[in-house]
Scaffold this active site. Structure first.
Site, PDB file in Angstrom:
ATOM      1  N   GLY A 121      -0.312  -8.954   0.627  1.00 27.48           N
ATOM      2  CA  GLY A 121       0.528 -10.088   0.264  1.00 27.48           C
ATOM      3  C   GLY A 121       0.048 -11.436   0.779  1.00 27.48           C
ATOM      4  O   GLY A 121      -0.221 -11.598   1.961  1.00 27.48           O
ATOM      5  N   GLY A 138       5.047  -7.340   8.636  1.00 25.48           N
ATOM      6  CA  GLY A 138       5.639  -8.663   8.500  1.00 25.48           C
ATOM      7  C   GLY A 138       4.786  -9.624   7.697  1.00 25.48           C
ATOM      8  O   GLY A 138       4.876 -10.838   7.868  1.00 25.48           O
ATOM      9  N   GLY A 147      -1.496   4.212  -1.635  1.00 23.94           N
ATOM     10  CA  GLY A 147      -1.286   3.340  -0.485  1.00 23.94           C
ATOM     11  C   GLY A 147      -1.625   4.003   0.834  1.00 23.94           C
ATOM     12  O   GLY A 147      -2.790   4.066   1.246  1.00 23.94           O
ATOM     13  N   THR A 148      -0.606   4.528   1.487  1.00 26.27           N
ATOM     14  CA  THR A 148      -0.751   5.111   2.818  1.00 26.27           C
ATOM     15  C   THR A 148      -1.865   6.161   2.890  1.00 26.27           C
ATOM     16  O   THR A 148      -2.505   6.323   3.933  1.00 26.27           O
ATOM     17  CB  THR A 148       0.600   5.713   3.250  1.00 26.27           C
ATOM     18  OG1 THR A 148       1.588   4.675   3.147  1.00 26.27           O
ATOM     19  CG2 THR A 148       0.585   6.208   4.673  1.00 26.27           C
ATOM     20  N   GLY A 171       4.062   5.453  -4.365  1.00 30.91           N
ATOM     21  CA  GLY A 171       4.941   5.998  -3.336  1.00 30.91           C
ATOM     22  C   GLY A 171       4.482   7.417  -3.037  1.00 30.91           C
ATOM     23  O   GLY A 171       4.746   8.332  -3.808  1.00 30.91           O
ATOM     24  N   ASN A 191       8.130  -0.332  -3.671  1.00 35.66           N
ATOM     25  CA  ASN A 191       7.741  -0.739  -2.325  1.00 35.66           C
ATOM     26  C   ASN A 191       8.232   0.299  -1.321  1.00 35.66           C
ATOM     27  O   ASN A 191       8.876   1.280  -1.686  1.00 35.66           O
ATOM     28  CB  ASN A 191       8.332  -2.114  -2.009  1.00 35.66           C
ATOM     29  CG  ASN A 191       7.414  -2.929  -1.108  1.00 35.66           C
ATOM     30  OD1 ASN A 191       6.891  -2.411  -0.128  1.00 35.66           O
ATOM     31  ND2 ASN A 191       7.206  -4.182  -1.444  1.00 35.66           N
ATOM     32  N   ALA A 214       6.154  -2.361   9.758  1.00 32.98           N
ATOM     33  CA  ALA A 214       6.800  -3.678   9.793  1.00 32.98           C
ATOM     34  C   ALA A 214       5.728  -4.666  10.220  1.00 32.98           C
ATOM     35  O   ALA A 214       5.781  -5.260  11.291  1.00 32.98           O
ATOM     36  CB  ALA A 214       7.973  -3.682  10.772  1.00 32.98           C
ATOM     37  N   GLY A 248       4.474   6.844   2.171  1.00 28.08           N
ATOM     38  CA  GLY A 248       3.851   8.152   2.341  1.00 28.08           C
ATOM     39  C   GLY A 248       4.605   9.253   1.618  1.00 28.08           C
ATOM     40  O   GLY A 248       5.569   8.986   0.880  1.00 28.08           O
ATOM     41  N   CYS A 268       9.695  -6.803  -0.078  1.00 27.22           N
ATOM     42  CA  CYS A 268       9.225  -6.366   1.231  1.00 27.22           C
ATOM     43  C   CYS A 268      10.389  -6.273   2.196  1.00 27.22           C
ATOM     44  O   CYS A 268      11.134  -7.239   2.381  1.00 27.22           O
ATOM     45  CB  CYS A 268       8.186  -7.314   1.798  1.00 27.22           C
ATOM     46  SG  CYS A 268       7.595  -6.728   3.390  1.00 27.22           S
TER      47      CYS A 268
HETATM   48  C1  LIG Z   1       0.806  -0.999   6.330  1.00 27.05           C
HETATM   49  C2  LIG Z   1       1.401  -1.337   4.991  1.00 27.05           C
HETATM   50  C3  LIG Z   1       1.396  -2.668   4.563  1.00 27.05           C
HETATM   51  C4  LIG Z   1       1.946  -3.012   3.326  1.00 27.05           C
HETATM   52  N1  LIG Z   1       1.917  -4.322   2.914  1.00 27.05           N
HETATM   53  C5  LIG Z   1       2.420  -4.663   1.698  1.00 27.05           C
HETATM   54  C6  LIG Z   1       2.362  -6.014   1.224  1.00 27.05           C
HETATM   55  O1  LIG Z   1       1.802  -6.905   1.874  1.00 27.05           O
HETATM   56  N2  LIG Z   1       2.924  -6.296   0.009  1.00 27.05           N
HETATM   57  C7  LIG Z   1       3.518  -5.327  -0.755  1.00 27.05           C
HETATM   58  O2  LIG Z   1       4.011  -5.619  -1.850  1.00 27.05           O
HETATM   59  N3  LIG Z   1       3.552  -4.039  -0.340  1.00 27.05           N
HETATM   60  C8  LIG Z   1       3.021  -3.684   0.858  1.00 27.05           C
HETATM   61  N4  LIG Z   1       3.073  -2.361   1.271  1.00 27.05           N
HETATM   62  C9  LIG Z   1       3.701  -1.343   0.401  1.00 27.05           C
HETATM   63  C10 LIG Z   1       2.664  -0.559  -0.404  1.00 27.05           C
HETATM   64  O3  LIG Z   1       1.934  -1.428  -1.254  1.00 27.05           O
HETATM   65  C11 LIG Z   1       3.327   0.543  -1.240  1.00 27.05           C
HETATM   66  O4  LIG Z   1       4.220  -0.056  -2.153  1.00 27.05           O
HETATM   67  C12 LIG Z   1       4.111   1.535  -0.399  1.00 27.05           C
HETATM   68  O5  LIG Z   1       3.431   1.793   0.809  1.00 27.05           O
HETATM   69  C13 LIG Z   1       4.368   2.858  -1.117  1.00 27.05           C
HETATM   70  O6  LIG Z   1       3.179   3.531  -1.450  1.00 27.05           O
HETATM   71  P1  LIG Z   1       2.496   4.676  -0.515  1.00 27.05           P
HETATM   72  O7  LIG Z   1       3.545   5.659  -0.167  1.00 27.05           O
HETATM   73  O8  LIG Z   1       1.386   5.238  -1.349  1.00 27.05           O
HETATM   74  O9  LIG Z   1       1.978   3.970   0.689  1.00 27.05           O
HETATM   75  C14 LIG Z   1       2.518  -1.999   2.507  1.00 27.05           C
HETATM   76  C15 LIG Z   1       2.508  -0.672   2.949  1.00 27.05           C
HETATM   77  C16 LIG Z   1       1.949  -0.323   4.169  1.00 27.05           C
HETATM   78  C17 LIG Z   1       1.946   1.110   4.596  1.00 27.05           C
END
Ligand SMILES: Cc1cc2nc3c(=O)[nH]c(=O)nc-3n(C[C@H](O)[C@H](O)[C@H](O)COP(=O)(O)O)c2cc1C
Ligand SMILES: Cc1cc2nc3c(=O)[nH]c(=O)nc-3n(C[C@H](O)[C@H](O)[C@H](O)COP(=O)(O)OP(=O)(O)OC[C@H]3O[C@@H](n4cnc5c(N)ncnc54)[C@H](O)[C@@H]3O)c2cc1C
Ligand code: FES
Lengths: 304, 267
Positions: A47, A73, A266-267, A244, A193, A71, A218, A131
């Site tokens: 972001g 932030g 993502g994770t 997700g 998200n 978090a 995750g 977020c």
């Molecule tokens: C460490 C971390 C930082 C993230 N930062 C952002 C961000 O800056 N902007 C955003 O829209 N989503 C952010 N996300 C959310 C991910 O893009 C994603 O929507 C969410 O983790 C679900 O997918 P996952 O389960 O595959 O991780 C972040 C997730 C994680 C774990």
């Protein structure tokens, strides 16, 4: 015949439908020694706000059962920092760059969208209206229908780039937010998200995160995300990027079947840096096994 | 930095509650610099989403060694991995200790916990020998003393219960040595251990106008600079601070760079 993974999403041509999710893959250089960025479906960067932002205090993440609560932030170098330091790097690769943006006010969203639209080499803007880690308002943009609408309208007015609002998981009726976004001119939706969550240290009886609460991501959230994508896909015609808890091609296939046109990993990147490429390869095998010629033939094929 | 499927060559108890993990990692091992770490994917660790970071204890001939203590779920499950099994390793990661000491410096290593493992490679690769101060709760917590002695280093020990070496904190023998004349040179500190220990070493170095290279321990997710979990505060030019990623710019920082934040509890 090898199944075709290519798609066109919001007018952007993707080699395969598997992207990396915002915030989990940095701005490009971090993983470039390990993963050929040109092979990703798209690179969604962390972001970006108009001005640089420090984010939250530490601890910023905590591992929980089958998930991670973060978090961070939204720490980021700001629009100028991104354009100077990272965009030139990313442009060396043959990969669509999607920039995730956020602001504390409607005006800030529009300003960062306008600034990035003036640059060359950005394929689309993903609007982070969801977020869970920004206290001063971003939260309300995703769960307050009026604010949500205003943010999309304001950014729509200042950019010709495809707009991809990223929906919050904790809304009462996701279909209404999806329809609203479509009506305001969104080109696609990102769902979802991280899910608002918290964890407590039993010895100190303090929150495990400095920010107290964070967002769960995750495997733990995959079933929640699949259901959200299903509800939204029934409500709109614009394509959906599902995410997700995707670790494997099997996880991803669920999202396509309920109506996603693309997915993001993502994770899982933290465990396996090449997870997105592995998911894409596995999807090709899955399609072959089911005698489907294209990933497009899998989208929305749920039978109830 | 590489992602490598390593093979476990040996995995056994090492004493002091630590286990030694020897890995065939021909791609990563030759690149390791003292103070760098590897991010390991623990085999058969269900329900966890992160790798676990470990300092490199030894690296030679395509073989990596890690010394670790079981302190939670990941390290407990890691304990069950057997020789012959594969383990995914990401590394070497981060920026380690500098090896080019200015003339006339005496290297002074200060360790607590797994710090002795993290500092061993430094002792081996520095162009000269010096003195190591190691602290722990009790005699069995003190690791690798003979290993350092074999390299020609002097080892001074302190235990909180007095069961080995001087009774008390490691700062006791350190202060005594500094008062004795510290081996005719200007000390250059290298420390790895709990954050409290690092802070004390850093303060002492500042007071003496010496340099101290501190290896900080932060929780990590990605290990490569992407997630911004592991950040620490560094001093900025105008009295303010900026974040640095301990997995990327660190884990080793010179004490003058670090902005100590006492009001805030760090993990
Ligand atoms: C460490 C971390 C930082 C993230 N930062 C952002 C961000 O800056 N902007 C955003 O829209 N989503 C952010 N996300 C959310 C991910 O893009 C994603 O929507 C969410 O983790 C679900 O997918 P996952 O389960 O595959 O991780 C972040 C997730 C994680 C774990
Ligand atoms: C750069 C670096 C080098 C390290 N080198 C060594 C070493 O050589 N030997 C050794 O025994 N230990 C070392 N550690 C600590 C080691 O990473 C933790 O003991 C380990 O991650 C604990 O995992 P767990 O699942 O057993 O613990 P749990 O408490 O169950 O883990 C939960 C989460 O917290 C994290 N975590 C818990 N304690 C720590 C800690 N002290 N530091 C960082 N993350 C932690 C885990 O990685 C995991 O994400 C190092 C840590 C860092 C940051
Ligand atoms: S652990 Fe991800 S940035 Fe350091």
């Amino acid at each position: 015949m090898t199944p075709d993974l290519s798609i066109t999403l919001a007018g952007i041509r993707l080699k395969n439908p598997v992207m990396v999710a915002s915030g989990t893959f940095g701005y490009g250089p971090e993983y470039a020694d390990l993963v050929d960025l040109s092979q990703l479906g798209a690179m969604v960067v962390k972001g970006i706000s108009l001005e640089p932002w420090r984010g939250n205090q530490t601890p910023r993440t905590v591992e929980v059962a089958s998930g991670l609560i973060n978090a961070i932030g939204l720490q980021n170098p700001g629009a100028e920092g991104f354009l100077q330091t990272y965009l030139p790097f990313l442009r060396q690769f043959d990969v669509p760059v999607i920039v995730n943006i956020w602001g504390r006010t409607v005006e800030e969203y529009a300003a960062v969208a306008a600034r990035l639209s003036a640059a060359e080499g950005i394929a689309a803007l993903e609007l982070n209206v969801s977020c869970p880690n920004i206290k001063e308002g971003s939260k309300s943009f995703g769960s307050n229908a009026d604010m949500f609408k205003r943010v999309i309208a304001a950014t729509r007015a200042v950019t010709k780039l495809p707009l991809i609002p990223k929906l919050a998981p904790d809304v009462f009726r996701v279909a209404e937010f999806a329809r609203q976004a479509e009506a305001e001119g969104a080109d696609a939706l990102a769902i979802t998200n991280s899910v608002p969550a918290m964890a407590v240290d039993l010895e100190t009886r303090r929150p495990k995160l400095a920010n107290i609460t964070g967002g769960l991501s995750g495997p733990a959230i995959k079933p929640i995300a699949v259901r959200l994508v299903w509800e939204a896909a029934k409500a709109v015609k614009i394509p959906i990027i599902g995410m997700g808890g995707i670790y494997t091609a099997a996880d991803a296939a669920e999202f396509f079947i309920v109506g996603a046109s693309a997915v993001a990993v993502g994770t899982a990147n933290f465990m396996e840096p090449a997870a997105a490429l592995q998911v894409a390869a596995g999807l090709r095998d899955y399609l072959a096994r089911h005698q489907l010629g294209s990933i497009r033939d899998l989208v929305g094929t749920l039978t109830c | 930095m590489q992602l490598e499927t390593a093979t476990i060559l040996e995995h056994r108890d090492y004493g002091a509650g630590y286990r030694l993990l020897r890995l065939a990692a021909p791609q990563i091992a030759p690149q390791v610099q003292p103070g760098q770490f590897v991010h390991l994917r623990v085999p058969r660790l269900e329900g966890c989403v992160l790798r676990r970071p470990f300092s490199v204890y030894k690296a030679a001939d395509g073989v990596l060694e890690v010394l670790y203590k079981a302190i939670g779920r990941g390290t407990a499950v890691l304990g069950a991995a057997l020789a012959g099994e594969k383990i995914s390793a990401l590394g070497p990661l981060g920026h380690g200790f500098p090896l080019d000491l200015p003339a006339g410096r005496v290297p002074v290593l200060v360790a607590g916990g797994y710090g002795m493992a993290a500092l061993y490679l430094l002792a081996k690769r520095l162009p000269l020998t010096g003195v190591v101060f190691v602290g722990g709760r009790s005699a069995p917590d003190i690791l690798c003393v003979e290993e350092f002695e074999k390299l020609g280093w002097k080892v001074r020990i302190a235990t909180e219960d007095g069961s080995r070496g001087v009774c008390g904190l490691v700062t006791g023998p350190l202060e005594a040595w500094l008062a004795e004349g510290r081996g005719q040179g200007m000390p250059e500190f290298f420390a790895c251990g709990p954050n409290g220990l690092l802070e004390v070493v850093g303060q002492r170095a500042l007071a003496g106008d010496w340099r101290a290279w501190l290896s900080v321990d932060r929780h990590m997710c990605c290990g490569v600079g992407a997630c911004l979990t592991c950040v620490v505060k560094l001093k900025d030019s105008d009295g303010a601070w900026v974040w640095a990623r301990s997995c990327k710019e660190g884990p080793v920082f010179e004490c003058r760079q670090i902005h100590w934040d006492r009001a805030e509890e760090e993990a």
